[in-house]
Structures are given as structure tokens and as C-alpha cells.
Write a protein that holds these residues in place. Structure first.
Motif, PDB file in Angstrom:
ATOM      1  N   LYS A 151       0.842  -1.195   0.000  1.00 34.83           N
ATOM      2  CA  LYS A 151       0.000   0.000   0.000  1.00 34.83           C
ATOM      3  C   LYS A 151       0.877   1.244   0.000  1.00 34.83           C
ATOM      4  N   ASP A 152       0.210   2.374  -0.041  1.00 34.27           N
ATOM      5  CA  ASP A 152       0.868   3.669  -0.155  1.00 34.27           C
ATOM      6  C   ASP A 152       1.947   3.884   0.911  1.00 34.27           C
ATOM      7  N   ALA A 153       1.652   3.500   2.134  1.00 35.61           N
ATOM      8  CA  ALA A 153       2.576   3.760   3.242  1.00 35.61           C
ATOM      9  C   ALA A 153       3.592   2.647   3.453  1.00 35.61           C
ATOM     10  N   GLY A 154       3.564   1.609   2.632  1.00 33.96           N
ATOM     11  CA  GLY A 154       4.515   0.509   2.775  1.00 33.96           C
ATOM     12  C   GLY A 154       3.823  -0.827   2.635  1.00 33.96           C
ATOM     13  N   CYS A 155       3.508  -1.474   3.761  1.00 28.63           N
ATOM     14  CA  CYS A 155       2.819  -2.755   3.680  1.00 28.63           C
ATOM     15  C   CYS A 155       2.228  -3.109   5.027  1.00 28.63           C
ATOM     16  N   THR A 156       1.294  -4.039   4.993  1.00 29.53           N
ATOM     17  CA  THR A 156       0.824  -4.698   6.200  1.00 29.53           C
ATOM     18  C   THR A 156       1.695  -5.931   6.389  1.00 29.53           C
ATOM     19  N   ASP A 157       2.433  -5.968   7.492  1.00 31.44           N
ATOM     20  CA  ASP A 157       3.393  -7.051   7.723  1.00 31.44           C
ATOM     21  C   ASP A 157       2.689  -8.386   7.963  1.00 31.44           C
ATOM     22  N   GLU A 167       8.076  14.114 -13.063  1.00 29.02           N
ATOM     23  CA  GLU A 167       6.981  14.846 -12.420  1.00 29.02           C
ATOM     24  C   GLU A 167       6.075  15.502 -13.467  1.00 29.02           C
ATOM     25  N   GLU A 168       6.681  16.083 -14.463  1.00 31.23           N
ATOM     26  CA  GLU A 168       5.904  16.753 -15.518  1.00 31.23           C
ATOM     27  C   GLU A 168       5.000  15.767 -16.252  1.00 31.23           C
ATOM     28  N   THR A 176      -3.421  16.306   1.045  1.00 34.10           N
ATOM     29  CA  THR A 176      -3.277  17.680   0.588  1.00 34.10           C
ATOM     30  C   THR A 176      -2.431  17.717  -0.676  1.00 34.10           C
ATOM     31  N   GLU A 177      -2.358  18.863  -1.296  1.00 37.31           N
ATOM     32  CA  GLU A 177      -1.548  19.021  -2.508  1.00 37.31           C
ATOM     33  C   GLU A 177      -0.089  18.676  -2.237  1.00 37.31           C
ATOM     34  N   ASP A 178       0.428  19.120  -1.092  1.00 37.52           N
ATOM     35  CA  ASP A 178       1.820  18.818  -0.746  1.00 37.52           C
ATOM     36  C   ASP A 178       2.018  17.327  -0.491  1.00 37.52           C
ATOM     37  N   GLU A 179       1.052  16.699   0.168  1.00 33.10           N
ATOM     38  CA  GLU A 179       1.167  15.270   0.453  1.00 33.10           C
ATOM     39  C   GLU A 179       1.148  14.449  -0.837  1.00 33.10           C
ATOM     40  N   ILE A 180       0.288  14.833  -1.758  1.00 36.97           N
ATOM     41  CA  ILE A 180       0.214  14.100  -3.028  1.00 36.97           C
ATOM     42  C   ILE A 180       1.470  14.338  -3.854  1.00 36.97           C
ATOM     43  N   SER A 181       2.025  15.552  -3.781  1.00 38.06           N
ATOM     44  CA  SER A 181       3.285  15.847  -4.470  1.00 38.06           C
ATOM     45  C   SER A 181       4.404  14.954  -3.944  1.00 38.06           C
ATOM     46  N   TYR A 182       4.450  14.770  -2.633  1.00 40.32           N
ATOM     47  CA  TYR A 182       5.434  13.878  -2.010  1.00 40.32           C
ATOM     48  C   TYR A 182       5.227  12.447  -2.488  1.00 40.32           C
ATOM     49  N   LYS A 183       3.987  12.011  -2.528  1.00 36.17           N
ATOM     50  CA  LYS A 183       3.678  10.634  -2.897  1.00 36.17           C
ATOM     51  C   LYS A 183       4.025  10.332  -4.349  1.00 36.17           C
ATOM     52  N   ARG A 184       3.895  11.323  -5.207  1.00 37.87           N
ATOM     53  CA  ARG A 184       4.269  11.080  -6.608  1.00 37.87           C
ATOM     54  C   ARG A 184       5.723  10.646  -6.722  1.00 37.87           C
ATOM     55  N   PHE A 213       7.688   9.459  -3.747  1.00 37.42           N
ATOM     56  CA  PHE A 213       8.191   8.516  -2.752  1.00 37.42           C
ATOM     57  C   PHE A 213       7.168   7.508  -2.224  1.00 37.42           C
ATOM     58  N   SER A 214       5.948   7.521  -2.738  1.00 40.23           N
ATOM     59  CA  SER A 214       4.969   6.545  -2.269  1.00 40.23           C
ATOM     60  C   SER A 214       5.424   5.123  -2.572  1.00 40.23           C
ATOM     61  N   PHE A 215       5.201   4.227  -1.622  1.00 34.62           N
ATOM     62  CA  PHE A 215       5.554   2.828  -1.833  1.00 34.62           C
ATOM     63  C   PHE A 215       4.638   2.158  -2.863  1.00 34.62           C
ATOM     64  N   SER A 216       3.517   2.771  -3.163  1.00 37.05           N
ATOM     65  CA  SER A 216       2.690   2.252  -4.254  1.00 37.05           C
ATOM     66  C   SER A 216       3.390   2.407  -5.598  1.00 37.05           C
ATOM     67  N   ASP A 217       4.327   3.326  -5.662  1.00 42.72           N
ATOM     68  CA  ASP A 217       5.191   3.514  -6.832  1.00 42.72           C
ATOM     69  C   ASP A 217       4.394   3.628  -8.134  1.00 42.72           C
ATOM     70  N   ARG A 218       3.442   4.535  -8.129  1.00 42.47           N
ATOM     71  CA  ARG A 218       2.677   4.729  -9.361  1.00 42.47           C
ATOM     72  C   ARG A 218       3.512   5.378 -10.462  1.00 42.47           C
ATOM     73  N   SER A 219       4.657   5.922 -10.103  1.00 44.77           N
ATOM     74  CA  SER A 219       5.549   6.516 -11.116  1.00 44.77           C
ATOM     75  C   SER A 219       6.032   5.472 -12.105  1.00 44.77           C
ATOM     76  N   ARG A 220       5.928   4.184 -11.752  1.00 43.97           N
ATOM     77  CA  ARG A 220       6.406   3.135 -12.659  1.00 43.97           C
ATOM     78  C   ARG A 220       5.646   3.134 -13.985  1.00 43.97           C
ATOM     79  N   TYR A 221       4.411   3.628 -13.957  1.00 41.69           N
ATOM     80  CA  TYR A 221       3.617   3.672 -15.181  1.00 41.69           C
ATOM     81  C   TYR A 221       4.115   4.736 -16.157  1.00 41.69           C
ATOM     82  N   TYR A 222       4.924   5.661 -15.665  1.00 45.56           N
ATOM     83  CA  TYR A 222       5.380   6.774 -16.498  1.00 45.56           C
ATOM     84  C   TYR A 222       6.807   6.602 -16.993  1.00 45.56           C
TER      85      TYR A 222
END
Length: 435
Positions: A237-243, A328-329, A345-353, A355-364
Motif C-alpha cells: 500500500k501507499d505507506a509501505g505494507c501490512t506485515d 513529475e511533468e 493535501t496538494e503537498d502530500e500528493i506531491s510527495y507521494k508522486r 516517494f509513495s511505496f505504491s510507486d505509481r511513477s512506474r507507469y510513467y
């Protein structure tokens, strides 16, 4: 007929040996190169899986059809000097996943063609997933195991027919093995803004699933069903995982001993510690699926090189790749791959783009501007990364370089960084025993 290596895994598990295999669910070439290199170093087989939304009869989001994906991986194997005969290809979530907007008959016809192309191409591990609702299914009622199994059996018949068609051209092709199960974590990880907790599959539900699938499946197919997907209490998940907590799953894990030819398949095992992964294998999870955990490591290495680049080329900004900014662009241009997964928030979502463990950046990462930036980044360090910034941003790789264990080349540094994550799975799986 040659025995499928994953059936050998079943034999070892049932003999009391904690042997499993990790499954790299990815189309990322950096990750696949790292997996190939690690398999070569450890003299083990490699299991690579394509997911239904990545690769399908229309090209998926990667632009590859099933035969294209196999050619893509085999080309990388040749470049990495790895014997492609030691690669197992799997298809993940094969069913009406991406066709669920159609009515049942149309959705299943599309799923049939999907399965057919996977088997014809040479995929030998087939996860038949018919757990999702299609148009026309009641919205507020869970699909019954009978409906899920009946739809799955229909796809199994297509897989069997496709295999018979394949062996006419490739007589030495091994028979595909199947994975079934209705309690499947959503592909891509959780989309919930709040962690609602993970419920371990009840033993009665697991046993009913097996019985229902066995009753529905063609008799000639059932002996090739090797694993069942359940929820052992883990989730990426976004914050890492359920152990993994083996005490919470003790009853479920004990129940697999009642089946001589089955193991569990664990989805969303990303970010589990190596010790939790080993516990899962010891408890009967023979197949450990990992995807974002590997691409996250590749992204992490690319970011490390990009941070180093900013220091080395501080006075030459025009020579910098600006990799992080380009990524990012591209994400902001088309947010569809992360908008359902990142909340706040906007800042939180910017951070997640980033460093989120969901790693949605992999699609880009496959997009052309991003690939061009990566090429510049690698070119800028073609003669090696200066030790000062290498130690700062990639300290484990720095140590290996200094010890003469690793070349100071950007591609080798990236593969090594991904390799640390792979090592955790190899520690858990002992899969070299399958080779």
C-alpha cells in the motif's frame, strides 16, 4: 513430458522443505535486467509475470502483446548472457479484469482470447482470475464461488486447447500450470485513503473455493492447478505494507497441508522483510508475487543518480538530465495512473508522486520524455560516479565498488540496487533448489 519446475516446488514443499519462488511481476527493463543478473549469479530459474493490464491481445498499457513480451524478455536475457530456457513466463490476473465494462458473454470472450494468446506465446504459469464483476452482475452482492469457478473453468478449457495447438509447432513445450482463487488483492495495491485492515481468509472459505473450482474445472486441467490465491494478511500500500503475522494466519496456513498438490500464492508481498517472506514460505506460500517493490528500488537508484548529477553538474544545468523534473511533468500531464491511489493535501500528493511505496511513477517510466532523460543521466555517468556522491547517495554500491565487487557504471549500479531487494526474496525462497 518435461515436468514443470513449479510442480517440483510442490514436491519439495510437501516433503517438508521450505522452498518457494519469487515472481517478478514487471515489464520494467531495468528490473528485469537485475532479475536476470541475480538468477545468473545464483544459478536459479527466474519467474517473470506480465499482468493482464500490462500485456493483452491489444497491447495493454505497455504496447506489448503476449508474444511481444516474451521476445522482449528473451532479448534482455541475451544481452545479459542468461539462458532463456531458465525463464518461466507467467500471466497474472488473466480474465475479464480489463474487459469488465462489457456484459458477461463479451467480457469472457475477450478473456478467452487473452488466455489463448498467452498460452500460445509460451506462458506456462497462468493465473486465472475471474473474481471481478462484469457489467450486468449485481452491484451489491458478492460474486459466488460457483460463478467465479464456472467462469474460470471456461477459461481453463481455452488454455488447454491453446496448449494442444502450441505443441503442434513446439512439441517440447511444457504443459501450463494454473493458479486459481477468488480472494485476490486488487492489482496495483490498495486505493483506500484510510487503512481499514486486512482480513485473513477463513479456512472454510478457502476449502470451499478449492472444492468449487475442482468441481467446475475440466478433469484434464485440475491436476495442473498448483496454487490458490488467498489473503494471508499482507498488502502492499501507499505507506509501505501490512506485515505478515503468522500467528494470525496459523489456521489458514495449516489447512494447506490437507492438499497434496497445492500451495498458496502470495500476492502483494512487496516490502515485507526477508524474515517475514521466509516465514510465509515456511508456512506454505510457495509463490511470492512482487512488483512495485522492485520498480521502487529501480526508481530509488535513478533518483540517487539524479541527486548526484545535480551536484556534479551544478554549474552545467543544461547538461543535466532533469530526470526527476521530467518524470513529475509527465505524471502531472496525465494523472490517471495515480489519482485513485494518492490521497491528501496538494503537498502530500506531491510527495507521494515521488516517494509513495505504491510507486505509481512506474507507469510513467516508459514514456519517451522520461526515457530520454534516463539516457542522458546514464550518459553523464558513463565514466563512473565520483566516489564522494556515490558514497553519499548509493552507499552500499560505493562499498561494493571499493571492494572490487561492482563496476562503477550507472547500469550496474542500478541493477545492484534492485538486486538488494531480490536478495531478500532469494533468502526467503531457496529457489536455487528448483534449478
Amino acid at each position: 513430458m518435461i515436468k514443470h519446475p513449479l510442480m517440483h516446488l510442490i514436491d519439495l514443499q510437501k516433503a517438508g522443505q521450505a522452498v518457494g519462488i519469487y515472481s517478478a511481476c514487471t515489464a520494467n527493463p531495468l528490473v528485469i535486467r537485475a532479475c536476470l543478473q541475480k538468477a545468473k549469479e545464483t544459478h536459479s530459474i527466474l519467474l517473470v509475470e506480465a499482468t493482464a493490464n500490462q500485456v493483452d491481445q491489444y497491447g495493454g498499457y505497455t504496447g506489448m502483446k503476449p508474444a511481444d513480451f516474451i521476445e522482449f524478455v528473451q532479448t534482455l536475457a541475451k544481452e545479459e548472457n542468461f539462458d532463456s530456457e531458465r525463464i518461466l513466463f507467467g500471466g497474472d490476473h488473466l480474465g475479464p479484469l480489463t474487459f469488465a465494462h462489457h456484459e458477461e458473454e463479451k467480457a469472457l470472450q475477450e478473456a478467452e482470447e487473452l488466455i489463448r494468446q498467452y498460452v500460445l506465446a509460451g506462458f506456462t504459469k497462468i493465473h486465472i482470475d475471474t473474481s471481478m464483476k462484469v457489467a450486468g452482475d449485481p452491484v451489491d452482492v458478492r460474486l459466488s464461488d460457483e460463478i467465479i469457478a464456472t467462469r474460470g473453468a471456461r477459461l481453463a478449457k481455452i488454455a488447454e486447447a491453446a496448449y494442444q495447438e502450441r505443441i503442434k509447432k513446439f512439441p517440447n513445450s511444457i504443459h501450463p500450470v494454473y493458479v486459481v482463487g477468488s480472494e485476490v488483492p486488487i492489482p496495483g495495491g490498495s486505493q483506500e485513503a484510510v487503512d481499514t485492515g486486512i482480513q485473513v481468509t477463513k479456512v472454510a472459505d478457502f476449502k470451499n473455493t478449492v472444492a468449487t473450482f475442482e468441481k467446475a474445472f475440466p478433469k484434464e486441467s485440475w491436476p495442473y492447478v498448483i496454487a490458490v490465491v488467498v489473503q494471508p494478511g499482507v498488502e502492499e500500500k501507499d505507506a509501505g505494507c501490512t506485515d505478515y503475522d503468522r500467528l494470525k494466519a496459523v489456521d489458514l496456513m495449516a489447512s494447506i497441508k490437507d492438499y497434496a498438490n497445492l500451495v498458496f500464492e502470495g500476492h502483494s508481498t512487496d516490502y515485507q522483510t526477508q524474515y517475514h517472506l521466509r516465514e510465509m514460505v515456511e508456512d506454505g506460500v510457495g509463490i511470492l508475487k512482487v512488483g512495485p517493490g522492485l520498480t521502487y528500488a529501480a526508481r530509488e537508484a535513478l533518483f540517487a543518480l539524479a541527486y548526484a548529477e545535480k551536484e556534479v553538474y551544478k554549474a552545467q544545468t543544461s547538461k543535466q538530465s532533469h530526470f526527476m523534473e521530467v518524470l513529475e511533468e509527465e505524471m502531472l500531464k496525465n494523472p490517471k495512473y495515480f489519482v485513485k491511489h494518492y490521497h491528501g493535501t496538494e503537498d502530500e500528493i506531491s510527495y507521494k508522486r515521488k516517494f509513495s511505496f505504491s510507486d505509481r511513477s512506474r507507469y510513467y517510466l516508459p514514456q519517451e520524455p522520461v526515457q530520454k532523460a534516463i539516457a542522458v543521466l546514464l550518459e553523464n555517468f558513463k565514466d563512473g560516479v565520483p566516489y564522494g556522491v556515490l558514497s553519499q547517495f548509493l552507499p552500499r554500491e560505493y562499498t561494493a565498488v571499493r571492494a572490487g565487487q561492482l563496476k562503477n557504471e550507472p547500469m550496474e549500479l542500478i541493477k545492484a540496487h534492485v538486486g538488494y531487494t531480490i536478495d531478500e526474496y532469494l533468502y526467503a525462497s531457496h529457489q536455487e533448489q528448483l534449478g
